[in-house]
Design an enzyme around this catalytic site. Structure first.
Site, PDB file in Angstrom:
ATOM      1  N   LYS A  85      63.550 -11.580  41.018  1.00  0.00           N
ATOM      2  CA  LYS A  85      63.741 -10.020  40.205  1.00  0.00           C
ATOM      3  C   LYS A  85      64.002 -10.918  38.754  1.00  0.00           C
ATOM      4  CE  LYS A  85      64.641  -5.938  41.013  1.00  0.00           C
ATOM      5  NZ  LYS A  85      65.597  -5.028  41.437  1.00  0.00           N
TER       6      LYS A  85
ATOM      7  N   ASP B 241      68.918   5.569  43.311  1.00  0.00           N
ATOM      8  CA  ASP B 241      68.300   5.254  43.583  1.00  0.00           C
ATOM      9  C   ASP B 241      66.781   5.439  44.307  1.00  0.00           C
ATOM     10  OD1 ASP B 241      65.878   5.664  42.326  1.00  0.00           O
ATOM     11  OD2 ASP B 241      65.670   3.370  41.317  1.00  0.00           O
TER      12      ASP B 241
ATOM     13  N   LEU C 188      54.921  -9.026  43.883  1.00  0.00           N
ATOM     14  CA  LEU C 188      55.144  -8.066  44.160  1.00  0.00           C
ATOM     15  C   LEU C 188      54.498  -6.570  42.955  1.00  0.00           C
ATOM     16  CD1 LEU C 188      57.873  -8.968  46.813  1.00  0.00           C
ATOM     17  CD2 LEU C 188      56.040  -9.588  46.733  1.00  0.00           C
ATOM     18  N   HIS C 189      55.427  -6.857  42.311  1.00  0.00           N
ATOM     19  CA  HIS C 189      55.545  -4.996  41.160  1.00  0.00           C
ATOM     20  C   HIS C 189      55.685  -5.718  39.829  1.00  0.00           C
ATOM     21  CE1 HIS C 189      56.136  -1.072  39.352  1.00  0.00           C
ATOM     22  NE2 HIS C 189      58.006  -1.661  39.736  1.00  0.00           N
ATOM     23  N   PHE C 190      54.992  -5.018  39.032  1.00  0.00           N
ATOM     24  CA  PHE C 190      55.496  -5.308  37.959  1.00  0.00           C
ATOM     25  C   PHE C 190      56.306  -3.567  37.251  1.00  0.00           C
ATOM     26  CE2 PHE C 190      52.347  -8.798  36.824  1.00  0.00           C
ATOM     27  CZ  PHE C 190      53.039  -9.436  36.530  1.00  0.00           C
ATOM     28  N   SER C 191      57.023  -3.761  36.404  1.00  0.00           N
ATOM     29  CA  SER C 191      57.119  -2.618  35.404  1.00  0.00           C
ATOM     30  C   SER C 191      57.461  -3.042  34.020  1.00  0.00           C
ATOM     31  CB  SER C 191      58.402  -2.709  35.989  1.00  0.00           C
ATOM     32  OG  SER C 191      59.857  -2.884  35.326  1.00  0.00           O
TER      33      SER C 191
ATOM     34  N   GLY D 147      60.286  -3.775  32.617  1.00  0.00           N
ATOM     35  CA  GLY D 147      60.891  -4.203  32.295  1.00  0.00           C
ATOM     36  C   GLY D 147      61.347  -5.345  32.903  1.00  0.00           C
ATOM     37  N   GLY D 148      60.164  -5.678  33.248  1.00  0.00           N
ATOM     38  CA  GLY D 148      59.825  -7.410  34.200  1.00  0.00           C
ATOM     39  C   GLY D 148      59.048  -7.213  35.504  1.00  0.00           C
ATOM     40  N   GLY D 149      59.384  -7.792  35.508  1.00  0.00           N
ATOM     41  CA  GLY D 149      58.377  -8.246  37.086  1.00  0.00           C
ATOM     42  C   GLY D 149      59.454  -8.901  38.931  1.00  0.00           C
TER      43      GLY D 149
END
Length: 850
Positions: A255, A365, A232-235, A237-239
């Site tokens: 997460k 946030d 769904l998403h990568f940053s 800090g992790g996926g």
């Protein structure tokens, strides 16, 4: 956005480099060590390089060692590597300070490059093995994030990757100039830095590293009760992954958090935040606005949180799809419908936030990507990494820049501020990013929102009061596009530009985009002094002898690595110097360019052969210009896909086929060769192939995930060249396409104001509405200024900032013709020039040399 955030660390108004920081703690103290005898060093805004003087040159590429370290271990690790490498005459480099280390390890940093504190350059594989073995012993107690692009050596902070030592470049598949290494046949190919370790096919992994690769591959998800279906998403800090509980078949969200990576402003890593999120979700259990916590586990060193899958759409996606002012056909009914939806959505989000507050939790946030809207009306807030307890009155350690509160807000006021920004942001997307530059701008945005949308009474004014706090009022006397006259606007922007000038600096004269800190970037047409002086001149201002002298003095001693192109380099500087009357300097600079291997560059107008060819025509080098056109023509044989960008060649004026099309047209206007018109048509059709019709009927460049109307890579730039082509040859199909391209200029809102990727380019190319520039107008230096790309800082440059806006307004309001270089009105159809020494062979009706 990490490169922009890095350049925000020094100055509150403009992007700048850490080299210009006055902070005592910006650099590691080891930089103050005396340079070892027989060593040289170099300092950039990110790295410190050290190399022995009397050693043979390093190989151009090979296996390099990276050292990773936490902030608390960084100085010790650097000292250990220094003390090891210097007596052994081994070259190395390290990040220059803690702010840079935090930034390159932040959540928003590149996953491929994050984690690297030091790089060591062994001369061969034997030295590689020895250095790894000995450094592993010296650094055994240092901890750091895993470097995803590399292979880990043992369990410590050492990693290895095959790549370039020397800085060499080549063209990528998308036509961009990128770092390069040699393949097995000696050809330069992109030096790919991905988020996964790989060995280039022309080399092999050293045998002593095989056990380390096996250890890496031994970690799998087998045996766990969850299966990953998609990302769904990568940053950094992790996926975040969409998965299934294999015991029940239930869809879940996983997460991931990587230790020591994804740092926030408080220095917490992703694992610390994930554990904290788990605790917050437990506290909020049972609330409809919160996804249910389903589990928590570790795999290797990585931590995973398992939570309920919410089948919803992010508010940001709904906003992009529904926002009416981006459509050329927007009506009053569309505005009313959108306003009703936005008000209802805002009320639902406020209730969701209130439910958290009832349990004494500050979300911390809040922004549209963290708000999910389901089909049945449920509003769910996701991502609780930085949530806090209200009683702690803490500050958020991470925040979206458009919703980040000022320093005087704490506790529940963080969410109240973000809600107020959301109330403005649903009607003025991304504009609240600018507020740290000038808080009273909130009141001006509120006025613009009320003018544009039928918002109910009591929605906007309280939001403005919450965002503004106790600040001064918005200055109503500031001249605004659409209200003030051209002379007043011109003079106000000139005051801001000249107030920002720093003639005592050597790297740049006017503050602009971060690209100006690349070699030569502070001088060039796009981001440097040449572009600003060009815009001022076209507006009828000047001369500016001090600024022109600054440019002349530096142009003929360009920094190593400076570009040659029209917008990124020396050709554009020569063009502007010639325009300003510095003819000898201009011709001398062209001579410098001709001594370089310019004919190997990409075709792009911005940095390559089409821009260079146009400038060579301007300076009378017709044969060389036709040679550039011939090379560009040969490249037209390669078919282009329907998607622009990514791994594909880019479309548009600055980077796509419209640049070569302009060169072919200008060459036709010099020679009369109709074959050049054929080439221009082919090139333009390549760009049109990568355009797609939108719901409002406009034609825009398709990047797969978004459509672009802009000057550099979108509708506006293609339209300029297509109109010039149609002045020479009628084509009903292309004329229809031109109408679709021009329709994109009728939209009422653009996220940025700049010339290349914002409203100013739409105004200059498509006669867009100048009043829309009010959304981004800000005061500076007693005048009128505009933010650059990303809206985080002001910019004065041509491509992204105030000079580009000045140029655009001059094009539509001024009393003199104003146009981009080589895009003035098409001349009369030329008579064929039989005396020309050159020719374009691909598709031309006459052979080369006729």
């Amino acid at each position: 956005m990490d490169k922009y955030e890095l350049h925000c660390l020094v100055d509150q108004c403009f992007y700048d480099t850490l080299e210009n920081s006055t902070a005592d703690d910006a650099d590691f103290p080891i930089l103050r060590r005396p340079l070892p005898a027989g060593w040289s060093n170099a300092l950039t805004d990110t790295w410190c390089y050290y190399a022995p003087d009397d050693e043979p040159p390093l190989p151009a590429q090979g296996w390099k060692i990276h050292v990773s370290a936490r902030v608390e271990d960084a100085e010790r690790a650097i000292a250990a590597v220094w003390d090891y490498c210097v007596p052994r005459r081994i070259a190395f480099k390290f990040l220059r300070g803690t702010p840079v280390l935090v930034m390159v390890n932040s959540k928003a940093a590149s996953r491929a490059s994050s984690g690297k504190l030091l790089t060591v350059y062994p001369r061969d594989e034997a030295q590689l093995e020895l250095v790894l073995k000995e450094l592993d012993e010296l650094l055994h107690d240092v901890r750091g994030p895993y470097i995803l692009s590399d292979l880990r050596y043992g369990t410590g902070p050492l990693f290895v990757r095959y790549g370039g030592f020397a800085e060499r470049h080549c063209l990528s598949d998308s036509g961009e100039r990128v770092l390069a290494i040699e393949d097995g046949q000696g050809r330069l190919v992109p030096d790919v830095r991905g988020a996964m370790f790989s060995v280039p096919p022309w080399t092999t992994l050293p045998g002593f590293l095989e056990p380390h690769l096996a250890a890496r591959n031994a970690v799998t998800m087998s045996g766990l009760p969850y299966a990953v279906d998609s990302v769904l998403h990568f940053s950094n800090g992790g996926g975040v992954y969409l998965g299934r509980d294999t015991r029940t078949g239930e869809r879940v969200v996983l997460k991931e958090a990587r230790p020591h990576a994804g740092l926030d402003a408080a220095g917490r890593d992703a694992v610390t935040r994930l554990r904290h999120e788990r605790d917050i979700l437990e506290r909020l259990s049972g609330l409809p606005a919160v996804p249910a916590l389903l589990g928590y586990f570790t795999l290797g060193e990585h931590h995973f949180l398992v939570q309920e899958f919410v089948d919803g759409t992010p508010l940001q996606r709904r906003l992009v799809h529904r926002y009416p002012l981006t459509r050329a056909t927007c009506t009053d009914a569309d505005l009313a419908e959108y306003t009703a939806w936005a008000v209802e959505t805002l009320e639902s989000v406020a209730l969701a936030v209130a439910s958290l507050h009832e349990r004494e939790v500050v979300f911390g946030d809040l922004h549209p990507d963290n708000i999910l809207l389901t089909e049945d009306g449920r509003v769910v807030l996701i991502d609780y990494e930085v949530a806090t307890l209200a009683g702690d009155r803490a500050r958020a350690a991470l925040a979206h820049p458009a919703f980040a509160p000022p320093a005087d807000r704490q506790g529940l006021d963080l969410d109240r501020y973000a809600l107020a920004c959301l109330r403005l942001g649903l009607f003025a997307p991304q504009c609240t990013i600018m507020l740290p530059l000038h808080r009273p701008k909130a009141a001006h945005l509120g006025t613009l929102v009320k003018e544009a949308f039928p918002v109910p009474a009591g929605l906007v004014d309280p939001a403005v009061a919450t965002v503004s706090g106790q600040t001064e009022d918005w200055d109503e006397s500031l001249p605004m596009p659409g209200a003030a006259g051209w002379p007043e606007l011109r003079d106000a922007m000139a005051r801001a530009i000249t107030a920002s000038a720093t003639p005592k600096r050597d790297d740049r004269l006017f503050p602009g985009d971060v690209a100006q800190f690349q070699p030569g970037g502070g001088l060039n047409l796009a981001h440097g002094a040449a572009g600003v002086l060009f815009a001022l001149s076209r507006a009828g201002l000047g001369p500016y002898p001090e600024y022109e002298h600054w440019l002349c003095e530096r142009a003929l001693r360009p920094a190593q690595g400076s570009g040659l192109g029209l917008y990124d380099g020396l050709h554009g500087i020569a063009y502007v110097l010639d325009l300003l009357g510095h003819h000898r300097h201009a011709h001398d600079l062209i001579d410098v360019c001709l001594r370089e291997k310019w004919d190997r560059l990409e075709s792009a107008l911005f940095s390559g052969l089409s821009g260079i060819g146009l400038n060579l025509l301007h300076f009378g080098h017709t044969d060389l210009a036709l040679r550039a056109a011939d090379i560009c023509a040969g490249r037209l044989d390669v078919p282009v896909p329907e998607i622009s960008g990514g791994t594909n060649p880019r479309a548009g004026l600055m980077y796509g086929s419209s640049g070569p099309a302009l060169l072919f047209l200008r060459a036709y206007e010099h020679t009369g060769d109709p074959g050049l018109l054929d080439l221009a048509a082919t090139a333009l059709r390549q760009d049109l192939r990568r355009c797609r019709a939108t719901e409002d009927g406009s034609l825009q460049v398709n990047q797969g995930w978004r459509l672009l109307p802009y000057l550099d890579e979108g509708s506006a730039g293609i339209a300029l060249v297509l109109a010039r082509y149609l002045a020479h040859r009628h084509d009903e199909e292309l004329a229809t396409a031109l109408a679709g391209l021009r329709l994109a200029g009728r939209a009422g809102f653009f996220v940025q104001s700049g010339l290349f990727t914002g409203r100013a380019g739409i105004i200059a190319a498509l006669d867009g509405d100048v009043r829309g520039l009010r959304w981004h107008a800000l005061p500076y230096g007693g005048g009128l200024a505009f933010p650059g790309d990303q809206l985080l800082r002001l910019s004065m440059d041509f491509a992204t900032g105030t000079a580009g806006v000045l140029f655009a307004l001059g094009a539509v309001l001024g009393d003199q013709p104003v146009h981009l270089p080589f895009l003035e009105a098409a001349p009369e159809r030329p008579v064929p020039d039989e005396s020309s020494e050159g020719g374009v062979t691909h598709g031309s009706s006459r052979p080369a040399g006729s």
